[in-house]
Motif scaffolding. Structure first.
Motif, PDB file in Angstrom:
ATOM      1  N   GLY A  58       0.789  -1.223   0.000  1.00  0.00           N
ATOM      2  CA  GLY A  58       0.000   0.000   0.000  1.00  0.00           C
ATOM      3  C   GLY A  58       0.824   1.277   0.000  1.00  0.00           C
ATOM      4  N   LEU A  59       2.107   1.163   0.340  1.00  0.00           N
ATOM      5  CA  LEU A  59       2.987   2.334   0.360  1.00  0.00           C
ATOM      6  C   LEU A  59       3.687   2.575  -0.964  1.00  0.00           C
ATOM      7  CD1 LEU A  59       4.733   1.799   3.833  1.00  0.00           C
ATOM      8  CD2 LEU A  59       2.840   3.349   3.312  1.00  0.00           C
ATOM      9  N   ILE A  60       3.687   1.576  -1.846  1.00  0.00           N
ATOM     10  CA  ILE A  60       4.429   1.663  -3.110  1.00  0.00           C
ATOM     11  C   ILE A  60       3.608   2.403  -4.157  1.00  0.00           C
ATOM     12  CG2 ILE A  60       5.340   0.287  -5.032  1.00  0.00           C
ATOM     13  CD1 ILE A  60       6.068  -1.870  -2.972  1.00  0.00           C
ATOM     14  N   ASP A  61       4.259   3.300  -4.867  1.00  0.00           N
ATOM     15  CA  ASP A  61       3.654   3.964  -6.020  1.00  0.00           C
ATOM     16  C   ASP A  61       4.118   3.223  -7.273  1.00  0.00           C
ATOM     17  OD1 ASP A  61       2.708   5.547  -8.029  1.00  0.00           O
ATOM     18  OD2 ASP A  61       3.805   7.363  -7.442  1.00  0.00           O
ATOM     19  N   PRO A  62       3.281   2.345  -7.870  1.00  0.00           N
ATOM     20  CA  PRO A  62       3.733   1.550  -9.014  1.00  0.00           C
ATOM     21  C   PRO A  62       4.007   2.391 -10.253  1.00  0.00           C
ATOM     22  CG  PRO A  62       1.388   1.215  -8.625  1.00  0.00           C
ATOM     23  CD  PRO A  62       1.891   2.037  -7.476  1.00  0.00           C
ATOM     24  N   ALA A  63       3.522   3.627 -10.255  1.00  0.00           N
ATOM     25  CA  ALA A  63       3.773   4.502 -11.410  1.00  0.00           C
ATOM     26  C   ALA A  63       5.130   5.180 -11.336  1.00  0.00           C
ATOM     27  CB  ALA A  63       2.665   5.555 -11.509  1.00  0.00           C
ATOM     28  N   ASP A  64       5.808   5.073 -10.203  1.00  0.00           N
ATOM     29  CA  ASP A  64       7.098   5.719 -10.023  1.00  0.00           C
ATOM     30  C   ASP A  64       8.204   4.686 -10.143  1.00  0.00           C
ATOM     31  OD1 ASP A  64       9.323   7.130  -9.310  1.00  0.00           O
ATOM     32  OD2 ASP A  64       8.669   7.610  -7.270  1.00  0.00           O
ATOM     33  N   PRO A  65       8.991   4.697 -11.228  1.00  0.00           N
ATOM     34  CA  PRO A  65      10.052   3.692 -11.381  1.00  0.00           C
ATOM     35  C   PRO A  65      11.172   3.834 -10.358  1.00  0.00           C
ATOM     36  CG  PRO A  65      10.191   5.364 -13.106  1.00  0.00           C
ATOM     37  CD  PRO A  65       8.905   5.619 -12.377  1.00  0.00           C
ATOM     38  N   ALA A  66      11.237   4.995  -9.694  1.00  0.00           N
ATOM     39  CA  ALA A  66      12.275   5.211  -8.673  1.00  0.00           C
ATOM     40  C   ALA A  66      11.684   5.235  -7.272  1.00  0.00           C
ATOM     41  CB  ALA A  66      13.013   6.514  -8.958  1.00  0.00           C
ATOM     42  N   ASP A  67      10.528   4.605  -7.085  1.00  0.00           N
ATOM     43  CA  ASP A  67       9.869   4.650  -5.782  1.00  0.00           C
ATOM     44  C   ASP A  67      10.791   4.091  -4.694  1.00  0.00           C
ATOM     45  OD1 ASP A  67       7.179   4.912  -4.253  1.00  0.00           O
ATOM     46  OD2 ASP A  67       7.943   2.945  -3.722  1.00  0.00           O
ATOM     47  N   PRO A  68      11.051   4.860  -3.615  1.00  0.00           N
ATOM     48  CA  PRO A  68      12.016   4.417  -2.595  1.00  0.00           C
ATOM     49  C   PRO A  68      11.520   3.262  -1.745  1.00  0.00           C
ATOM     50  CG  PRO A  68      10.997   6.484  -1.946  1.00  0.00           C
ATOM     51  CD  PRO A  68      10.550   6.217  -3.344  1.00  0.00           C
ATOM     52  N   ILE A  69      10.216   3.073  -1.653  1.00  0.00           N
ATOM     53  CA  ILE A  69       9.705   1.915  -0.910  1.00  0.00           C
ATOM     54  C   ILE A  69       9.884   0.655  -1.759  1.00  0.00           C
ATOM     55  CG2 ILE A  69       7.751   0.948   0.338  1.00  0.00           C
ATOM     56  CD1 ILE A  69       8.767   3.598   1.498  1.00  0.00           C
ATOM     57  N   ALA A  70       9.501   0.745  -3.026  1.00  0.00           N
ATOM     58  CA  ALA A  70       9.651  -0.410  -3.915  1.00  0.00           C
ATOM     59  C   ALA A  70      11.101  -0.854  -4.000  1.00  0.00           C
ATOM     60  CB  ALA A  70       9.127  -0.062  -5.306  1.00  0.00           C
ATOM     61  N   ARG A  71      12.023   0.087  -4.035  1.00  0.00           N
ATOM     62  CA  ARG A  71      13.441  -0.255  -4.184  1.00  0.00           C
ATOM     63  C   ARG A  71      13.920  -1.139  -3.040  1.00  0.00           C
ATOM     64  NH1 ARG A  71      17.869   1.175  -7.134  1.00  0.00           N
ATOM     65  NH2 ARG A  71      19.872   1.470  -6.061  1.00  0.00           N
ATOM     66  N   GLN A  72      13.341  -0.989  -1.868  1.00  0.00           N
ATOM     67  CA  GLN A  72      13.776  -1.781  -0.716  1.00  0.00           C
ATOM     68  C   GLN A  72      13.312  -3.237  -0.781  1.00  0.00           C
ATOM     69  OE1 GLN A  72      13.469   0.171   3.251  1.00  0.00           O
ATOM     70  NE2 GLN A  72      12.401   1.773   2.117  1.00  0.00           N
ATOM     71  N   TYR A  73      12.192  -3.501  -1.484  1.00  0.00           N
ATOM     72  CA  TYR A  73      11.541  -4.805  -1.367  1.00  0.00           C
ATOM     73  C   TYR A  73      11.338  -5.549  -2.680  1.00  0.00           C
ATOM     74  CZ  TYR A  73      10.291  -2.801   3.167  1.00  0.00           C
ATOM     75  OH  TYR A  73      10.333  -2.215   4.406  1.00  0.00           O
ATOM     76  N   ILE A  74      11.299  -4.844  -3.808  1.00  0.00           N
ATOM     77  CA  ILE A  74      11.027  -5.502  -5.084  1.00  0.00           C
ATOM     78  C   ILE A  74      12.328  -6.049  -5.645  1.00  0.00           C
ATOM     79  CG2 ILE A  74      10.070  -5.223  -7.402  1.00  0.00           C
ATOM     80  CD1 ILE A  74       8.045  -4.956  -5.083  1.00  0.00           C
ATOM     81  N   PRO A  75      12.395  -7.347  -5.981  1.00  0.00           N
ATOM     82  CA  PRO A  75      13.659  -7.952  -6.423  1.00  0.00           C
ATOM     83  C   PRO A  75      14.155  -7.384  -7.740  1.00  0.00           C
ATOM     84  CG  PRO A  75      11.821  -9.468  -6.738  1.00  0.00           C
ATOM     85  CD  PRO A  75      11.284  -8.315  -5.950  1.00  0.00           C
ATOM     86  N   ASP A  76      15.460  -7.453  -7.919  1.00  0.00           N
ATOM     87  CA  ASP A  76      16.132  -6.941  -9.109  1.00  0.00           C
ATOM     88  C   ASP A  76      17.207  -7.943  -9.499  1.00  0.00           C
ATOM     89  OD1 ASP A  76      18.346  -5.366 -10.540  1.00  0.00           O
ATOM     90  OD2 ASP A  76      16.754  -3.853 -10.438  1.00  0.00           O
ATOM     91  N   MET A  77      17.357  -8.198 -10.793  1.00  0.00           N
ATOM     92  CA  MET A  77      18.311  -9.206 -11.233  1.00  0.00           C
ATOM     93  C   MET A  77      19.755  -8.862 -10.870  1.00  0.00           C
ATOM     94  SD  MET A  77      16.555 -11.661 -12.304  1.00  0.00           S
ATOM     95  CE  MET A  77      17.887 -12.669 -12.940  1.00  0.00           C
ATOM     96  N   ALA A  78      20.021  -7.602 -10.552  1.00  0.00           N
ATOM     97  CA  ALA A  78      21.370  -7.209 -10.117  1.00  0.00           C
ATOM     98  C   ALA A  78      21.780  -7.942  -8.841  1.00  0.00           C
ATOM     99  CB  ALA A  78      21.435  -5.696  -9.901  1.00  0.00           C
ATOM    100  N   GLU A  79      20.820  -8.499  -8.119  1.00  0.00           N
ATOM    101  CA  GLU A  79      21.132  -9.211  -6.885  1.00  0.00           C
ATOM    102  C   GLU A  79      21.937 -10.490  -7.128  1.00  0.00           C
ATOM    103  OE1 GLU A  79      17.654  -9.667  -4.324  1.00  0.00           O
ATOM    104  OE2 GLU A  79      16.762  -7.964  -5.370  1.00  0.00           O
TER     105      GLU A  79
END
Length: 375
Positions: A58-79
């Motif tokens: 509920g805190l994530i703005d899916p329209a914002d590609p740089a959303d700071p909440i999403a960055r903490q929790y959404i996986p990225d292949m760079a991992e």
């Protein structure tokens, strides 16, 4: 969304979304990753767990590609890219484990890890190689052996419950641990580290508050990295903990793309204080595998904090630390406002940026200052 808005209204989720997302397919259905990313993310999930709680969704703005909440929790292949400086056990838990579930690095305190499950899985977690949905729950015998170790180690004055997240335990099991620790005479302090109040605040129930009751000094370190994590539900859970007598401290990690500006950190620390949480530690990133995209250079971190000194209350000031590899402990990183010059000090004023000379008093001949005259 603005960096500093702790009161941003969460998006409303359909009933079908109101559950923790634990797979790339679930993230696709929630609109948090594009459909084409699913096959690759399945490969990532085989190594690192995914969990995005309803509150965090509920805190994530899916329209914002740089959303700071999403960055903490959404996986990225760079991992899946491990840098040369990264380690699977960056804080060296393993060499300092006398019995399963206990880490004893400092003389007067030790960690108790009763489980390795969390309400959410941070993409920068320093224990990401071991935490996950299987829980890593200590058996009854293992838990009792860990508690017996605390009882038999009198130099330990503080028990630190971590994991994983100790507030993911049932109130019954957590209450048992708190009671056992409370009965140990040489323990003065019980401390818990948790994401639950901001990531799964619904778990702060009357039963959970009762489980935390103790005559010992009890501190709860709330892990949060952005002001928006202090939404309405989180603030309500923190008020309940505060009213129950729990002392609340704040723990954050300096993260690229999340809070790496003076404005973002100021908003975070102000949001903490407004929720009755005292900022305690700001951590330099622990170099766990696949986390390089989050690292902020120490010089930059010091400059950000220097810009805040004098601009916000000292109550909001955490200790900026680096947990050194090899179990060498947490080293404060500054910033510094005083430099030695001969026998004197040059001290910079945070408000005007000017340096003033501070002369040290002369040493008394016999090493002790004379007594003050009677008044």
């Amino acid at each position: 969304m603005p960096d500093g808005s702790a009161d941003t209204k969460p998006r409303t989720m359909p009933a079908a979304e109101a559950r923790t997302l634990r797979s790339p397919a679930a993230l696709v259905r929630a609109g948090l990753v594009p459909p084409g990313a699913e096959p690759e993310l399945d490969r990532l999930t085989a190594r690192y767990a995914i969990a995005v709680s309803p509150t965090v969704q509920g805190l994530i703005d899916p329209a914002d590609p740089a959303d700071p909440i999403a960055r903490q929790y959404i996986p990225d292949m760079a991992e899946l890219e491990t840098a040369e400086q990264e380690r699977s056990d960056p804080t060296s838990d393993v060499p300092f484990t006398p019995v399963k579930g206990v880490v004893h690095r400092y003389p007067d305190r030790a960690l108790l890890k009763p489980l390795l499950a969390c309400p959410v899985y941070c993409r920068f977690c320093f224990r990401r190689e071991v935490v996950g949905p299987d829980g890593g729950l200590l058996s009854e015998a293992e838990l009792e052996a860990a508690l017996d170790w605390f009882a038999a180690t009198p130099q330990v004055r503080e028990a630190v419950l971590t994991g994983g997240d100790p507030l993911m335990l049932s109130p019954r099991r957590l209450g048992h641990i708190i009671r056992r620790l409370s009965a140990i005479p040489h323990l003065d302090i019980i401390r818990l580290h948790s994401r639950v109040p901001v990531a799964a605040p619904e778990r702060i129930t009357p039963e959970m508050l009762y489980a935390l009751e103790t005559d010992k000094a009890l501190f709860l370190c709330v892990h949060a990295n952005h002001a928006r994590e202090f939404g309405t539900a989180a603030r309500s859970a923190l008020r309940a903990l505060n009213r129950a007598g729990t002392v609340l401290l704040g723990q954050s990690v300096l993260l690229r793309g999340v809070n790496d500006s003076a404005e973002a950190l100021e908003a975070l620390f102000r949001a903490m204080l407004a929720a009755r949480v005292k900022p305690y530690y700001l951590h330099q990133l622990d170099r766990a595998p696949g986390t390089a995209r989050f690292e902020v250079p120490i010089a930059e971190g010091r400059a950000i904090l220097r810009a805040l000194r004098g601009q916000l209350t000292g109550l909001a000031w955490p200790t900026y630390v680096l947990d050194l590899p090899g179990g060498a402990g947490k080293a404060p990183l500054g910033p510094d406002f005083a430099v030695a010059e001969g026998a004197d000090w040059l001290v910079e004023g945070p408000l005007d940026g000017m340096r003033q000379r501070h002369a040290e008093p002369p040493r008394p001949a016999h090493g002790f200052p004379p007594p003050h005259p009677s008044r």
